[in-house]
Motif scaffolding. Structure first.
Motif, PDB file in Angstrom:
ATOM      1  N   VAL A  33       0.989  -1.380   0.057  1.00 30.62           N
ATOM      2  CA  VAL A  33       0.014   0.087  -0.078  1.00 30.62           C
ATOM      3  C   VAL A  33       0.854   1.429  -0.041  1.00 30.62           C
ATOM      4  N   VAL A  34       0.553   2.194  -0.663  1.00 32.16           N
ATOM      5  CA  VAL A  34       1.042   3.562  -0.710  1.00 32.16           C
ATOM      6  C   VAL A  34       0.253   4.532   0.114  1.00 32.16           C
ATOM      7  N   PHE A  35       0.800   5.135   0.696  1.00 30.23           N
ATOM      8  CA  PHE A  35       0.013   6.041   1.788  1.00 30.23           C
ATOM      9  C   PHE A  35       0.844   7.259   2.389  1.00 30.23           C
ATOM     10  N   ASN A  36       0.044   8.224   2.667  1.00 26.40           N
ATOM     11  CA  ASN A  36       0.866   9.469   3.451  1.00 26.40           C
ATOM     12  C   ASN A  36       1.297   9.284   4.627  1.00 26.40           C
ATOM     13  N   TYR A  37       2.701   9.574   4.892  1.00 29.31           N
ATOM     14  CA  TYR A  37       3.193   9.405   6.320  1.00 29.31           C
ATOM     15  C   TYR A  37       2.411  10.181   7.214  1.00 29.31           C
ATOM     16  N   PRO A  38       1.890   9.462   8.115  1.00 28.37           N
ATOM     17  CA  PRO A  38       0.717  10.070   9.148  1.00 28.37           C
ATOM     18  C   PRO A  38       1.380  11.149  10.005  1.00 28.37           C
ATOM     19  N   GLN A  39       2.531  11.228  10.458  1.00 27.80           N
ATOM     20  CA  GLN A  39       3.157  12.068  11.458  1.00 27.80           C
ATOM     21  C   GLN A  39       4.058  13.002  10.977  1.00 27.80           C
ATOM     22  N   ASP A  40       3.802  13.293   9.487  1.00 27.06           N
ATOM     23  CA  ASP A  40       4.678  14.394   8.899  1.00 27.06           C
ATOM     24  C   ASP A  40       4.106  15.782   9.427  1.00 27.06           C
ATOM     25  N   SER A  41       4.958  16.407  10.214  1.00 26.49           N
ATOM     26  CA  SER A  41       4.682  17.729  10.908  1.00 26.49           C
ATOM     27  C   SER A  41       5.034  18.903   9.907  1.00 26.49           C
ATOM     28  N   VAL A  42       5.683  18.602   8.744  1.00 26.18           N
ATOM     29  CA  VAL A  42       5.696  20.037   7.887  1.00 26.18           C
ATOM     30  C   VAL A  42       4.464  20.248   7.193  1.00 26.18           C
ATOM     31  N   HIS A  43       3.770  19.363   6.665  1.00 25.68           N
ATOM     32  CA  HIS A  43       2.376  19.376   5.894  1.00 25.68           C
ATOM     33  C   HIS A  43       1.324  19.004   6.527  1.00 25.68           C
ATOM     34  N   THR A  44       0.430  20.128   6.666  1.00 25.77           N
ATOM     35  CA  THR A  44      -0.777  19.986   7.298  1.00 25.77           C
ATOM     36  C   THR A  44      -1.823  19.347   6.444  1.00 25.77           C
ATOM     37  N   ALA A  45      -1.816  19.419   5.137  1.00 26.02           N
ATOM     38  CA  ALA A  45      -2.466  18.788   4.163  1.00 26.02           C
ATOM     39  C   ALA A  45      -2.261  17.238   4.101  1.00 26.02           C
ATOM     40  N   ILE A  46      -3.117  16.356   4.036  1.00 27.07           N
ATOM     41  CA  ILE A  46      -2.912  14.936   4.185  1.00 27.07           C
ATOM     42  C   ILE A  46      -2.557  14.610   3.121  1.00 27.07           C
ATOM     43  N   ASP A  47      -3.157  14.842   1.788  1.00 27.34           N
ATOM     44  CA  ASP A  47      -2.698  14.248   0.612  1.00 27.34           C
ATOM     45  C   ASP A  47      -1.361  14.991   0.177  1.00 27.34           C
ATOM     46  N   ARG A  48      -0.720  15.992   0.915  1.00 27.19           N
ATOM     47  CA  ARG A  48       0.567  16.750   0.499  1.00 27.19           C
ATOM     48  C   ARG A  48       1.749  16.009   1.356  1.00 27.19           C
ATOM     49  N   LYS A  49       1.501  15.087   2.537  1.00 26.30           N
ATOM     50  CA  LYS A  49       2.430  14.461   3.244  1.00 26.30           C
ATOM     51  C   LYS A  49       3.252  13.453   2.403  1.00 26.30           C
ATOM     52  N   ASP A  50       4.228  13.309   3.056  1.00 25.98           N
ATOM     53  CA  ASP A  50       5.288  12.537   2.262  1.00 25.98           C
ATOM     54  C   ASP A  50       4.881  11.195   1.926  1.00 25.98           C
ATOM     55  N   PRO A  51       4.948  10.539   0.689  1.00 22.79           N
ATOM     56  CA  PRO A  51       4.486   9.111   0.489  1.00 22.79           C
ATOM     57  C   PRO A  51       5.465   8.041   0.896  1.00 22.79           C
ATOM     58  N   TYR A  52       4.678   7.204   1.382  1.00 18.01           N
ATOM     59  CA  TYR A  52       5.588   5.767   1.842  1.00 18.01           C
ATOM     60  C   TYR A  52       4.797   4.636   1.319  1.00 18.01           C
ATOM     61  N   VAL A  53       5.639   3.706   1.112  1.00 19.51           N
ATOM     62  CA  VAL A  53       5.077   2.544   0.657  1.00 19.51           C
ATOM     63  C   VAL A  53       5.567   0.967   1.626  1.00 19.51           C
ATOM     64  N   LYS A  54       4.476   0.179   1.867  1.00 19.46           N
ATOM     65  CA  LYS A  54       4.571  -0.565   3.231  1.00 19.46           C
ATOM     66  C   LYS A  54       3.846  -1.696   2.705  1.00 19.46           C
ATOM     67  N   ARG A  55       3.967  -2.944   3.384  1.00 20.56           N
ATOM     68  CA  ARG A  55       2.914  -3.832   3.235  1.00 20.56           C
ATOM     69  C   ARG A  55       1.890  -3.802   4.318  1.00 20.56           C
ATOM     70  N   CYS A  56       0.532  -4.004   4.139  1.00 23.04           N
ATOM     71  CA  CYS A  56      -0.554  -3.883   5.159  1.00 23.04           C
ATOM     72  C   CYS A  56      -0.316  -5.402   5.861  1.00 23.04           C
ATOM     73  N   VAL A  57      -0.060  -5.333   7.102  1.00 24.55           N
ATOM     74  CA  VAL A  57       0.097  -6.725   7.851  1.00 24.55           C
ATOM     75  C   VAL A  57      -0.994  -6.848   8.710  1.00 24.55           C
ATOM     76  N   ALA A  58      -1.653  -5.606   9.160  1.00 22.29           N
ATOM     77  CA  ALA A  58      -2.827  -6.048   9.904  1.00 22.29           C
ATOM     78  C   ALA A  58      -3.866  -4.976   9.613  1.00 22.29           C
ATOM     79  N   VAL A  59      -5.096  -5.259   9.746  1.00 18.76           N
ATOM     80  CA  VAL A  59      -6.194  -4.292   9.163  1.00 18.76           C
ATOM     81  C   VAL A  59      -7.084  -4.185  10.468  1.00 18.76           C
ATOM     82  N   ALA A  60      -7.991  -3.050  10.476  1.00 20.40           N
ATOM     83  CA  ALA A  60      -8.815  -2.461  11.655  1.00 20.40           C
ATOM     84  C   ALA A  60      -9.570  -3.837  12.121  1.00 20.40           C
ATOM     85  N   GLY A  61      -9.303  -3.880  13.406  1.00 22.31           N
ATOM     86  CA  GLY A  61      -9.864  -5.060  14.557  1.00 22.31           C
ATOM     87  C   GLY A  61      -8.936  -5.944  14.557  1.00 22.31           C
TER      88      GLY A  61
END
Length: 549
Positions: free
Chosen positions: A235-263
């Motif tokens: 999954v490609v996602f925006n880094y949640p704790q990017d303190s530079v950009h307040t805009a969610i879709d402008r935060k740094d992009p990361y790519v990792k594997r989703c190992v656990a979902v909600a619940g």
């Protein structure tokens, strides 16, 4: 306020500005001046009068693309009234509605009539230049539409997903995998993520010039979400704790594997991952890999090892008796082969001690061994737990609708969710927790969350450090690798820089299937190139025949 209501308000405001600054010009062109206030139709009239493709009007208010097209339409209008100089063009671009109003309310603006039969050679050359500029502008707009609304190129600069995704891989990301996330900053420069340029490490990153206008924003919204991220998805996602950009879709992009979902319940035991109490399932394109510490009597030939194994991030430290090597991402097979080398005295898998609360190994040139260094930007999540990369959890991943208990022990786990991801005012004072000014002992989770962890887990800055990834941060999933270049990026985990070369065997291969042998998309590339050059040939042939007639 929902996305489309906010969007409609912006359209109304822009239409009012357009009408106030151009109504007299519309009257001069022979139209009812009220038409200048009508969204889309006002720009349709401009395109019609200036003899440009009228269907372009559909792009007038599209986020990111809209401001580019509006600027082009304003330039068309000003040129229609004879405002063609460099200064006038610059004013139209930089001060659109102000300059339009200045022309609109001037003494007597008149449409400039053009007849190619009476144009000078210089004027004809200028007209051809305008046509060429218009073609380039549309090409940029078309590429922007693809980039913003369909697929986005993404490079892999680090080894956190190694053996699955390699340093130097370039991917195309499908933005519709989990439903399309609507743009949240509609006024932005195309092709740039968060900043226009990096001013350097000495300056504050928050002061770097932004590529978007933060004041003009739209709320989070996702359309046509037919599925959500599943376990094992890359999954490609925006880094949640990017303190530079307040805009969610402008935060740094990361790519990792989703190992656990909600619940899900996630736990790391001695470097092995367990989900809901069961060992993780290893897909075909994954390889279990671990960190090893080697001691040697003499120096290893790292370039030769790299050529043999392809990926071997390593730190090298000279000791009194030889050398110490920190290998990250060794499979069991690779570890056995390296252990058999004649220089190796000892090779042991490195596992953090349970409850050690350490975050990483870092080499210190002034010492003869590795030391534990706490980096506050990479502290284990949540910060009040004695967990580390190898002994982590159990941690339950929050799910929409969950009612969680809030106290001083659980607050570190949920504080970012409440204050940053779900946008409430959170206070912790005098031992009591307040949400939006009211004391709270419980909180209801408002969206799903995920745990994203790199396949190369001993060299990955992932959810074990920055915590849960909100659903609103999800961008999409990689489709295929369109280019792969070894040695293009120097992995921060390696002391060795590989020679630069193209990995032809990885190009145009699917990336998110979980299969060992990936589907090839070479035929797609060949088809696209064939269509492009074939269409260009047909158009030129048609024009040639038309000129001959």
């Amino acid at each position: 306020m929902n996305y489309f209501l906010t969007y409609s308000i912006y359209v109304v405001i822009l239409s009012l500005l357009m009408g106030i600054s151009t109504w007299k010009l519309f009257k001069k062109m022979g139209y009812n001046p009220l038409f200048a206030f009508v969204p889309f139709y006002n720009y349709f009239i401009i395109l019609k009068e200036t003899e440009h493709s009228k269907w372009w009007v559909v792009l007038s208010y599209v986020p990111i693309v809209g401001p580019i097209m509006m600027t082009a339409f304003h330039l068309f209008l000003m040129r229609h009234f004879g405002k063609k100089s460099f200064v006038q063009t610059l004013l139209t671009i930089l001060l659109p509605f102000i300059y339009l109003a200045a022309v609109n309310y001037s003494k007597d603006p008149e449409v400039e009539k053009e007849d190619d039969l009476y144009l000078t050679e210089e004027e004809l050359a200028s007209k051809k230049k305008d046509t060429f500029t218009g073609s380039i502008t549309f090409a940029v707009v078309f590429a922007t539409i693809i980039h913003v609304f369909f697929t986005q190129p993404f490079g892999i600069p680090t080894g956190s997903m190694e053996r699955t995704l390699l340093v130097g891989d370039f991917l195309f990301v499908n933005k519709w995998s989990y439903g399309f996330r609507m743009p949240m900053r509609p006024v932005a420069l195309p092709f740039l993520q968060g900043t226009i340029m990096d001013t350097g490490q000495k300056g504050n990153p928050k002061d770097d010039p932004k590529s978007y206008v933060d004041a003009i924003k739209l709320p989070y919204s996702r359309i046509l979400q037919l599925k959500k991220p599943q376990r094992h998805d890359i999954v490609v996602f925006n880094y949640p704790q990017d303190s530079v950009h307040t805009a969610i879709d402008r935060k740094d992009p990361y790519v990792k594997r989703c190992v656990a979902v909600a619940g899900d319940l996630l736990e790391m035991r001695a470097g092995r991952l367990f989900i809901n109490g069961k060992p993780e399932v290893i897909l075909g394109d994954q390889q279990l890999q671990h960190k090893y510490i080697a001691t040697t009597g003499s120096q290893l030939d790292i370039p030769a090892l790299y050529k043999t194994y392809g990926f071997l991030p390593v730190q090298e430290i000279q000791t009194q008796n030889g050398f110490m090597y920190d290998f990250q991402g060794l499979t069991d097979q690779t570890a056995r082969e390296i252990k058999a080398l004649p220089q190796i005295i000892d090779l042991k898998e490195h596992i953090w001690e349970k409850d050690s609360a350490a975050v990483s190994y870092k080499a210190n040139a002034a010492r003869d061994a590795y030391t534990k260094n706490i980096d506050t930007t990479q502290s284990i999540f949540p910060i009040n737990k004695k967990w580390n990369q190898d002994w982590y959890g159990p941690l339950r991943i929050p799910k929409k609708g969950d009612v969680v208990t809030l106290n001083q022990d659980t607050l570190p786990e949920y504080q970012w969710i409440i204050s940053e991801y779900e946008h409430h005012h959170l206070e912790n004072k005098n031992g009591k927790i307040f949400i939006d000014g009211k004391e709270a002992t419980q909180y209801t989770i408002q969206q799903d969350y995920y745990m994203m962890i790199g396949d190369n887990r001993d060299a990955s800055l992932d959810a074990r450090f920055f915590g849960f990834v909100p659903e609103e941060n999800i961008v999409g999933s990689p489709m295929f690798t369109w280019l792969s270049v070894q040695g293009l990026f120097k992995d921060s985990g390696s002391s060795y820089q590989a020679d630069t070369k193209i990995r032809w065997d990885r190009m145009f291969k699917a990336t998110n299937t979980g299969e060992l042998h990936k589907t090839s998309y070479w035929w797609v590339a060949a088809l696209i190139l064939g269509l492009f050059f074939g269409w260009d040939f047909i158009v030129k042939l048609f024009k040639k025949k038309k000129e001959e007639q």
